[in-house]
Write an enzyme that holds these catalytic residues in place. Structure first.
Site, short mmCIF file in Angstrom:
data_model
loop_
_atom_site.label_atom_id
_atom_site.label_comp_id
_atom_site.label_asym_id
_atom_site.label_seq_id
_atom_site.Cartn_x
_atom_site.Cartn_y
_atom_site.Cartn_z
NE ARG A 161 5.98 -1.32 9.72
CZ ARG A 161 6.92 -0.53 9.23
NH1 ARG A 161 7.09 -0.41 7.93
NH2 ARG A 161 7.70 0.17 10.02
CE LYS A 186 2.21 1.71 11.05
NZ LYS A 186 2.04 1.18 12.35
CG HIS A 215 2.94 6.61 12.77
ND1 HIS A 215 4.29 6.34 12.96
CD2 HIS A 215 2.28 5.50 13.15
CE1 HIS A 215 4.41 5.11 13.44
NE2 HIS A 215 3.21 4.58 13.57
CB SER A 223 8.49 1.56 15.71
OG SER A 223 8.15 0.36 16.32
CE LYS A 269 3.12 5.27 17.02
NZ LYS A 269 4.55 4.90 17.10
CB THR A 270 0.90 1.42 22.15
OG1 THR A 270 0.78 1.42 20.73
CG2 THR A 270 -0.10 0.44 22.74
CG ASP A 314 0.13 2.85 15.07
OD1 ASP A 314 1.17 3.29 15.61
OD2 ASP A 314 0.13 2.33 13.94
NE ARG A 349 4.60 -4.49 17.41
CZ ARG A 349 4.56 -3.18 17.26
NH1 ARG A 349 3.48 -2.49 17.58
NH2 ARG A 349 5.61 -2.53 16.81
#
Ligand code: ATP
Ligand code: MN
Length: 539
Positions: free
Chosen positions: A67, A208, A227, A245, A249-250, A264, A329
């Site tokens: 990003r 995002k 988040h 990040s 989480k994933t 997410d 990704r």
């Protein structure tokens, strides 16, 4: 429907697959309205956007591989002036600057091909918003189709977009003329309900950008935007996993014993939680088939987008190749994971987990937080980046990002923290801090916690296995650490004991505590005494 041949491009302004399409101010040469996966594959290949990888994913490379948070602007007007916490990642821009750039983009797309997807941001019908993505790249169209919530045929027929995202990567801004920072820009206008993106092909900007929009809108109706990932156990017990990040989480929400709600972005309403998305965007660098079988499988499926994953000559993906970026990704619809909650909603959480990847090796692998400690950790939002792979041993770099997501949070962190505290208090959820980072020494000396051990610790906490276990307090952050967890060697539970040299641990803990203190100075005045008291004492 789509009316594009390879050679002759014509405009279709009405679609059998959706509400009539009118794109104010746009005159493209070809328009694909709600194209499906196969059409998007053909278009992406025809346009040279990517390749098909073994098993069927669409593999693409992008000009930017992450990003561009410094290039995001929010239009400052009556809606936002007093409600946005300006500064940091929330940079104001004048309405006229937005309007001028919007116009330039509109004329730029004249005569070009565009892909339009009508999707929802939010699974909860009460809180979702309709988003029309108008995009230049076929692969972005597939990406948003994978990541956002796909309307049913009936919903599509009646679809009314609340918001529009215009994403044209080949349009480069001229900073002097356009009043932005670089050739890349993400502009958000709450009055026009429009997002403009240019200059970057990184598909994550699409998701995002809308996350930031919801994070601004939802608190006004008492919904806490977060988040975090979310899953639910067999007893219906929901767990949330917050974290910056790379903290897990994933990875950790995809658990064979728990159904995935989302990986997410979620909202917490009066009824419970809901996913903002309809898909996942998983990091796949170094992905291990054994440790993460569900996510691994998505990298072999037709319909998945592999972003910046390097393909071998035979087009098999090399998940260990980081020559383009560490941030490779896999973007896939949530149905690509076996055990999911189909409607993307769950009840009130029983457990809230804060994930941190502490590369200093200081924080305990699992600890329990009081309500004040929860607010303190939430506002601090700590993780640590591992040092770059340049020569020499360098220290890890601390990151403090409020609400575990400062770049996406337009309001003051105190607003989100208070909303979260209210929800946690009302639900009686237990709150945990989990260090998925280093143990036994800092990065380069200790090792990263194994995914297996982290999963075991989390499951012990979520299953209520720690009810009878004794906890001890460590002296630096006053965190409560369990003394025994079945399936995990006790030596790793207390970080001091995991280091070969406890005195070196104390020094590292003191240094990290100092970083926490320094970071929190800017918030002390705005939070209650009990929260400030959670600052580690100088030892
Ligand atoms: P983002 O917000 O960028 O999507 P994320 O929080 O979802 O980030 P993950 O994609 O889950 O983060 O990334 C965690 C990475 O760390 C994965 O590559 C995973 O394999 C690796 N990892 C190593 N050890 C652990 C651990 N103990 N727990 C969780 N993840 C681990
Ligand atoms: Mn993730």
């Amino acid at each position: 429907m789509t009316t594009t041949g390879e050679h002759k491009l014509t405009v279709s302004s009405a679609s059998v697959e959706g509400a009539p399409l009118s794109l104010e101010g746009l005159n493209p040469a070809a328009l694909h309205h709600n194209p499906g996966v196969a059409e998007l594959y053909e278009a992406a290949l025809r346009r040279g956007e990517g390749h098909i990888s073994t098993g069927g994913p669409l593999a693409v490379r992008t000009n930017k591989t992450g990003r561009s948070p410094k290039d995001r602007f929010i239009v400052e007007d009556d809606l936002t002036r007093d409600a946005v916490w300006w500064g940091g990642f929330n940079t104001p821009i004048a309405p006229a600057v937005f309007a001028a750039l919007h116009e330039r983009m509109q004329s730029y797309v004249t005569g070009r091909e565009l892909f339009v997807q009508d999707l929802y941001a939010g699974t909860d019908p009460q809180h979702r918003i309709g988003v029309r993505f108008v995009q230049e790249m076929a692969y972005h169209s597939l990406f948003v189709r994978n990541l956002f919530v796909r309307p049913s045929a009936d919903e599509l027929a009646a679809f009314v977009p609340d918001w529009t995202v215009l994403n044209i990567p080949s349009f480069r801004a001229d900073p002097e003329r356009d009043g932005v920072r670089s050739d890349t820009f993400i502009l958000v206008d709450f009055s026009r309900r429009t997002v403009l993106v240019g200059g970057t092909e990184y598909a994550g900007e699409n998701k995002k950008a809308m996350f930031g929009v919801l994070n601004f809108l939802l608190p006004a109706s008492g919904v806490m935007p977060m988040h975090c990932s979310a899953n639910v156990g067999k007893e219906g017990d929901v767990a949330l996993f917050f974290g910056l990040s790379g903290t897990g989480k994933t990875t950790l929400s995809a658990d064979p014993d728990r159904a995935l709600i989302g990986d997410d972005e979620h909202g917490w309403t009066e009824q419970g939680v809901f996913n903002f998305e309809g898909g996942c965007y998983a990091k796949v660098i170094g992905l291990s088939q054994e440790a993460e079988p569900a996510i691994y499988r998505t990298t072999t499926l037709y319909g998945t987008v592999l972003e910046n994953v390097v393909l071998r000559n035979d087009h098999s993906p090399d998940l260990n190749d980081n020559s383009l970026t560490e941030n490779t990704r896999s973007a896939y619809p949530i149905e690509f994971i076996d055990n999911i909650v189909p409607d993307g909603m769950g009840g009130h959480p029983k457990n809230v987990v804060f994930l941190t990847a502490d590369a200093f090796g200081v924080l305990p692998p699992l600890s329990r937080l009081s309500e004040e400690q929860m607010m303190y950790q939430f506002i601090s939002g700590f993780t640590a980046k591992i040092p770059g792979t340049e020569q020499g041993v360098v220290d890890p770099e601390p990151t403090f990002s409020t609400c575990f997501g400062a770049p996406f949070m337009p309001r003051h962190p105190g607003e989100y923290a208070r909303l979260l505290a209210e929800k946690v208090r009302a639900s009686g959820a237990k709150v945990w801090l989990v260090n998925t980072g280093w143990s036994g020494g800092k990065y380069g000396q200790g090792k990263r916690m194994s995914i297996g051990h982290t999963r075991r610790l989390i499951n012990a906490a979520l299953n209520g296995e720690l009810g009878d276990v004794a906890f001890v307090r460590e002296p630096f952050f006053d965190l409560e650490i369990p003394t025994a967890v079945p399936g995990v060697p006790s030596e790793v539970l207390n970080p001091r004991g995991a280091w070969a040299d406890p005195v070196a641990y104390d020094a590292a803990a003191r240094t990290l505590a100092g970083m926490f203190r320094k970071n929190f100075e800017r918030f002390s005045a705005g939070v209650e005494r009990g929260v400030t008291d959670c600052m580690p004492e100088p030892v």
